[in-house]
Design a protein around this motif. Structure first.
Motif, PDB file in Angstrom:
ATOM      1  N   LEU A 143      12.871   8.744  14.910  1.00 39.86           N
ATOM      2  CA  LEU A 143      11.547   9.074  15.342  1.00 39.86           C
ATOM      3  C   LEU A 143      11.001   8.213  16.561  1.00 39.86           C
ATOM      4  O   LEU A 143      10.531   8.755  17.389  1.00 39.86           O
ATOM      5  CB  LEU A 143      10.621   9.112  14.086  1.00 39.86           C
ATOM      6  CG  LEU A 143       9.185   9.261  14.304  1.00 39.86           C
ATOM      7  CD1 LEU A 143       8.657  10.516  14.967  1.00 39.86           C
ATOM      8  CD2 LEU A 143       8.487   8.873  13.141  1.00 39.86           C
ATOM      9  N   PHE A 144      11.328   6.935  16.209  1.00 39.51           N
ATOM     10  CA  PHE A 144      10.707   5.899  17.068  1.00 39.51           C
ATOM     11  C   PHE A 144      11.390   6.148  18.400  1.00 39.51           C
ATOM     12  O   PHE A 144      10.710   5.470  19.354  1.00 39.51           O
ATOM     13  CB  PHE A 144      10.899   4.651  16.426  1.00 39.51           C
ATOM     14  CG  PHE A 144       9.873   4.630  15.206  1.00 39.51           C
ATOM     15  CD1 PHE A 144       8.764   5.254  14.956  1.00 39.51           C
ATOM     16  CD2 PHE A 144      10.414   3.956  13.877  1.00 39.51           C
ATOM     17  CE1 PHE A 144       8.157   5.413  13.755  1.00 39.51           C
ATOM     18  CE2 PHE A 144       9.959   4.022  12.988  1.00 39.51           C
ATOM     19  CZ  PHE A 144       8.631   4.635  12.700  1.00 39.51           C
ATOM     20  N   ASP A 145      12.420   6.477  18.904  1.00 39.29           N
ATOM     21  CA  ASP A 145      12.959   6.797  19.961  1.00 39.29           C
ATOM     22  C   ASP A 145      12.361   7.975  20.662  1.00 39.29           C
ATOM     23  O   ASP A 145      12.337   7.925  21.796  1.00 39.29           O
ATOM     24  CB  ASP A 145      14.622   7.384  19.767  1.00 39.29           C
ATOM     25  CG  ASP A 145      15.524   5.983  19.381  1.00 39.29           C
ATOM     26  OD1 ASP A 145      16.371   6.320  18.708  1.00 39.29           O
ATOM     27  OD2 ASP A 145      14.907   4.691  19.430  1.00 39.29           O
ATOM     28  N   ARG A 146      11.697   8.902  19.568  1.00 41.62           N
ATOM     29  CA  ARG A 146      11.084  10.068  20.299  1.00 41.62           C
ATOM     30  C   ARG A 146       9.458   9.628  20.424  1.00 41.62           C
ATOM     31  O   ARG A 146       8.768  10.545  21.206  1.00 41.62           O
ATOM     32  CB  ARG A 146      11.143  11.278  19.671  1.00 41.62           C
ATOM     33  CG  ARG A 146      12.515  11.522  19.382  1.00 41.62           C
ATOM     34  CD  ARG A 146      12.924  12.742  18.401  1.00 41.62           C
ATOM     35  NE  ARG A 146      14.184  12.903  17.893  1.00 41.62           N
ATOM     36  CZ  ARG A 146      14.621  13.832  17.029  1.00 41.62           C
ATOM     37  NH1 ARG A 146      13.630  14.496  16.255  1.00 41.62           N
ATOM     38  NH2 ARG A 146      15.856  14.021  16.533  1.00 41.62           N
ATOM     39  N   LEU A 147       9.041   8.544  19.928  1.00 43.14           N
ATOM     40  CA  LEU A 147       7.724   8.419  19.933  1.00 43.14           C
ATOM     41  C   LEU A 147       7.302   7.632  21.341  1.00 43.14           C
ATOM     42  O   LEU A 147       7.785   6.361  21.437  1.00 43.14           O
ATOM     43  CB  LEU A 147       7.259   7.515  18.808  1.00 43.14           C
ATOM     44  CG  LEU A 147       5.848   7.158  18.316  1.00 43.14           C
ATOM     45  CD1 LEU A 147       4.970   8.489  18.433  1.00 43.14           C
ATOM     46  CD2 LEU A 147       5.542   6.297  17.329  1.00 43.14           C
ATOM     47  N   LYS A 148       6.214   8.169  22.163  1.00 39.01           N
ATOM     48  CA  LYS A 148       6.275   7.691  23.497  1.00 39.01           C
ATOM     49  C   LYS A 148       5.053   6.844  23.167  1.00 39.01           C
ATOM     50  O   LYS A 148       4.932   5.785  23.725  1.00 39.01           O
ATOM     51  CB  LYS A 148       5.973   8.637  24.467  1.00 39.01           C
ATOM     52  CG  LYS A 148       7.316   9.485  24.731  1.00 39.01           C
ATOM     53  CD  LYS A 148       7.059  10.664  25.979  1.00 39.01           C
ATOM     54  CE  LYS A 148       6.463  10.012  27.073  1.00 39.01           C
ATOM     55  NZ  LYS A 148       6.272  11.094  28.113  1.00 39.01           N
ATOM     56  N   ARG A 149       3.883   7.466  22.559  1.00 34.91           N
ATOM     57  CA  ARG A 149       2.782   6.715  22.313  1.00 34.91           C
ATOM     58  C   ARG A 149       2.079   6.829  20.947  1.00 34.91           C
ATOM     59  O   ARG A 149       2.145   7.995  20.330  1.00 34.91           O
ATOM     60  CB  ARG A 149       1.661   7.143  23.465  1.00 34.91           C
ATOM     61  CG  ARG A 149       2.105   6.937  24.740  1.00 34.91           C
ATOM     62  CD  ARG A 149       0.873   7.405  25.776  1.00 34.91           C
ATOM     63  NE  ARG A 149      -0.260   6.569  25.412  1.00 34.91           N
ATOM     64  CZ  ARG A 149      -1.556   6.886  26.170  1.00 34.91           C
ATOM     65  NH1 ARG A 149      -1.667   7.745  26.856  1.00 34.91           N
ATOM     66  NH2 ARG A 149      -2.697   6.121  25.962  1.00 34.91           N
ATOM     67  N   ARG A 190      10.443  15.413  12.970  1.00 39.45           N
ATOM     68  CA  ARG A 190       9.719  15.563  11.394  1.00 39.45           C
ATOM     69  C   ARG A 190       8.999  14.539  11.000  1.00 39.45           C
ATOM     70  O   ARG A 190       9.554  13.260  10.829  1.00 39.45           O
ATOM     71  CB  ARG A 190      11.082  15.972  10.622  1.00 39.45           C
ATOM     72  CG  ARG A 190      11.918  16.895  11.090  1.00 39.45           C
ATOM     73  CD  ARG A 190      13.352  17.158  10.472  1.00 39.45           C
ATOM     74  NE  ARG A 190      13.091  17.483   8.917  1.00 39.45           N
ATOM     75  CZ  ARG A 190      14.049  17.467   8.066  1.00 39.45           C
ATOM     76  NH1 ARG A 190      15.257  16.911   8.116  1.00 39.45           N
ATOM     77  NH2 ARG A 190      13.751  17.689   6.789  1.00 39.45           N
ATOM     78  N   LEU A 191       7.872  15.005  10.362  1.00 42.15           N
ATOM     79  CA  LEU A 191       7.055  13.764  10.084  1.00 42.15           C
ATOM     80  C   LEU A 191       6.637  14.104   8.603  1.00 42.15           C
ATOM     81  O   LEU A 191       6.648  15.304   8.291  1.00 42.15           O
ATOM     82  CB  LEU A 191       5.519  13.774  11.005  1.00 42.15           C
ATOM     83  CG  LEU A 191       5.768  13.506  12.376  1.00 42.15           C
ATOM     84  CD1 LEU A 191       4.332  13.705  12.971  1.00 42.15           C
ATOM     85  CD2 LEU A 191       6.478  12.352  12.620  1.00 42.15           C
ATOM     86  N   GLY A 192       6.102  13.005   7.874  1.00 40.51           N
ATOM     87  CA  GLY A 192       5.731  13.113   6.538  1.00 40.51           C
ATOM     88  C   GLY A 192       3.957  13.173   6.492  1.00 40.51           C
ATOM     89  O   GLY A 192       3.493  14.350   6.407  1.00 40.51           O
ATOM     90  N   ALA A 193       3.380  12.079   6.684  1.00 39.89           N
ATOM     91  CA  ALA A 193       1.951  12.080   6.619  1.00 39.89           C
ATOM     92  C   ALA A 193       1.414  11.136   7.668  1.00 39.89           C
ATOM     93  O   ALA A 193       2.030  10.011   8.129  1.00 39.89           O
ATOM     94  CB  ALA A 193       1.441  11.656   5.220  1.00 39.89           C
ATOM     95  N   HIS A 226       4.113   8.189   8.335  1.00 35.64           N
ATOM     96  CA  HIS A 226       5.234   8.256   7.595  1.00 35.64           C
ATOM     97  C   HIS A 226       6.059   9.047   7.932  1.00 35.64           C
ATOM     98  O   HIS A 226       5.919  10.212   8.633  1.00 35.64           O
ATOM     99  CB  HIS A 226       4.826   8.445   6.312  1.00 35.64           C
ATOM    100  CG  HIS A 226       3.752   7.464   5.534  1.00 35.64           C
ATOM    101  ND1 HIS A 226       4.083   6.543   4.721  1.00 35.64           N
ATOM    102  CD2 HIS A 226       2.523   7.305   5.671  1.00 35.64           C
ATOM    103  CE1 HIS A 226       3.117   5.900   4.239  1.00 35.64           C
ATOM    104  NE2 HIS A 226       2.071   6.378   4.848  1.00 35.64           N
ATOM    105  N   ARG A 227       7.456   8.912   7.906  1.00 37.42           N
ATOM    106  CA  ARG A 227       8.777   9.898   8.126  1.00 37.42           C
ATOM    107  C   ARG A 227       9.673   9.734   7.100  1.00 37.42           C
ATOM    108  O   ARG A 227       9.791   8.367   6.675  1.00 37.42           O
ATOM    109  CB  ARG A 227       9.121   9.696   9.372  1.00 37.42           C
ATOM    110  CG  ARG A 227      10.600  10.652   9.786  1.00 37.42           C
ATOM    111  CD  ARG A 227      10.922  10.235  11.013  1.00 37.42           C
ATOM    112  NE  ARG A 227      11.766  11.068  11.395  1.00 37.42           N
ATOM    113  CZ  ARG A 227      13.347  10.653  11.258  1.00 37.42           C
ATOM    114  NH1 ARG A 227      13.760   9.597  10.831  1.00 37.42           N
ATOM    115  NH2 ARG A 227      14.162  11.855  11.538  1.00 37.42           N
ATOM    116  N   PRO A 228       9.948  10.728   6.301  1.00 35.43           N
ATOM    117  CA  PRO A 228      11.067  10.574   5.279  1.00 35.43           C
ATOM    118  C   PRO A 228      12.551   9.694   5.797  1.00 35.43           C
ATOM    119  O   PRO A 228      13.064  10.038   7.035  1.00 35.43           O
ATOM    120  CB  PRO A 228      11.672  12.076   5.325  1.00 35.43           C
ATOM    121  CG  PRO A 228      10.500  12.963   5.750  1.00 35.43           C
ATOM    122  CD  PRO A 228       9.834  12.086   6.883  1.00 35.43           C
TER     123      PRO A 228
END
Length: 405
Positions: A2-8, A43-46, A137-139
């Motif tokens: 996820l954090f590779d895809r998270l730009k901001r 894919r994200l949790g909360a 959060h992410r699983p």
């Protein structure tokens, strides 16, 4: 990942952008949004939000027991002012995860500040801080966090009778050296009021009498006192905000300050209502006496946030010479009285006679004085709008009144 895809991933408070500071008052609503920008679908949790505000104090003191044994005593305490939690993105009830597509996503939030809050503060042994924190959060992955601090300023209105009251004091000191009496030094000082705001100038009125055999030097300074309280113990830190130095006063001479100006620099307001942190100010007029300790005279100050309005300025100048009672302001009606009906004023000759100024025979010897004034005061609502149409036109059987009768 996820954090590779998270730009901001950031929090933006309403009215600010980026790292710009945000300031609010107690009781105000705080609005903003959590910005999430993805380079690809994820894919994200909360996504949960938490707003916090608290005062914290902490310090340590080294104490010795006997000649060689020493130990360290720690003091700490905390007061919570604000705690708000919110879920901005909740996972589905079926246990699945939420899939967000690539792009920018914003999640707005709003929460209300309590009516009573202490002003934000950073001190040597404690602080008052407010912040908003978001957790993503992410699983099967670590939690991503972001935090945004904001400032709260408790309003302190100096336009109150207590803060508009003049402050004055007097002190004297006997100068001694080697058990010899070298005379006495005395100081009296006065300021127009107790409450001021940063940027204002405090005019100091003072008299310094030097009855010693040596020259003395008067000074004035604004002192900030930070008090930290924990477990029944206090820790104080004092610092000089600004100061001025007067001219040297020769032996047997007197110095008079006719409003010596002392400007208040940008400082934080007073903090008086917090249980564990207090920030107080005072004006100190001191006299350096060679060969002995200083003569100190202290006048209390309150640094506010709401400046003096014109009415308060006039009251302050008057109150420097007289005691002013402002209780009469509560008797003024918030809404003006309705004017009387025209018919009730001029309906009869008796009413006209009662509204006329008193005649000379009724006044007796009052008019024999050098001056006489007859004043009537009315508080009426504004008159109705002008119209050329008479709302009560005369009937045909109404006889015109003869002006010569």
């Amino acid at each position: 990942m996820l954090f590779d895809r998270l730009k901001r991933f950031l929090i933006v408070l309403e009215g600010t952008e980026g790292d710009a500071p945000a300031a609010f008052s107690p009781g105000q609503a705080v609005s903003g949004r959590v910005v999430l920008e993805l380079a690809a679908a994820a894919r994200l949790g909360a996504l949960r939000l938490r707003a916090m505000g608290a005062a914290r104090v902490h310090w340590t003191e080294s104490r010795s027991a006997g000649s060689s044994t020493a130990y360290t005593q720690s003091y700490s305490d905390q007061v919570e002012f604000l705690c708000h939690r919110d879920t901005l993105l909740a996972p589905p009830d079926n246990g699945e995860v939420t899939i967000l597509q690539a792009g920018r996503h914003e999640f707005p939030f709003t929460f209300q500040l309590p009516e009573t809050l202490a002003t934000s503060f950073e001190g040597k042994h404690g602080s008052v801080r407010y912040w908003v924190k978001a957790k993503l959060h992410r699983p099967w992955s670590t939690v991503k966090k972001v935090k945004k601090e904001f400032t709260v300023i408790e309003p302190i209105d100096i336009n109150t009778p207590a803060l508009l009251a003049p402050q004055a004091g007097a002190k004297e000191k006997l100068a001694r050296a080697w058990y010899c009496n070298r005379g006495q030094v005395s100081v009296t000082a006065k300021i127009d009021r107790k409450g001021y705001t940063p940027g204002e100038v405090i005019p100091i009125f003072a008299e310094i009498d030097n009855c010693t055999s040596r020259a003395v030097v008067p000074k004035a300074a604004i002192i900030q006192t930070q008090t930290f309280i924990a477990r029944g113990t206090k820790k104080q830190k004092k610092s000089v905000v600004t100061s001025i130095v007067g001219d040297s006063i020769a032996a047997g001479k007197r110095e008079v300050w006719h409003g010596r100006a002392l400007k208040i620099p940008p400082v934080g307001p007073s903090i008086l209502q917090c249980r564990i942190i207090q920030v107080e100010y005072s004006l100190k007029v001191c006299v350096d006496i060679p060969g002995t300790s200083k003569l100190l005279l202290e006048l209390p100050l309150v640094i506010g946030t709401i400046p003096l309005h014109p009415f308060g300025s006039r009251t302050s100048s008057i109150s420097s010479q007289y005691s002013v009672n402002l209780d009469w302001l509560s008797t003024i009606l918030e809404q003006p009285e309705a004017p009387p009906e025209y018919s009730t004023v001029v309906s009869s000759p008796e009413t006209e006679q009662s509204l006329a100024p008193p005649c000379r025979s009724e006044l007796g010897g009052i008019l024999e004085g050098p001056f006489f004034a007859y004043i009537q005061e009315f508080r009426f609502r504004p008159p109705p709008l002008y119209s050329e149409i008479d709302p009560n036109p005369p009937s045909d059987n109404t006889r015109p009144r003869c002006m010569t009768c």
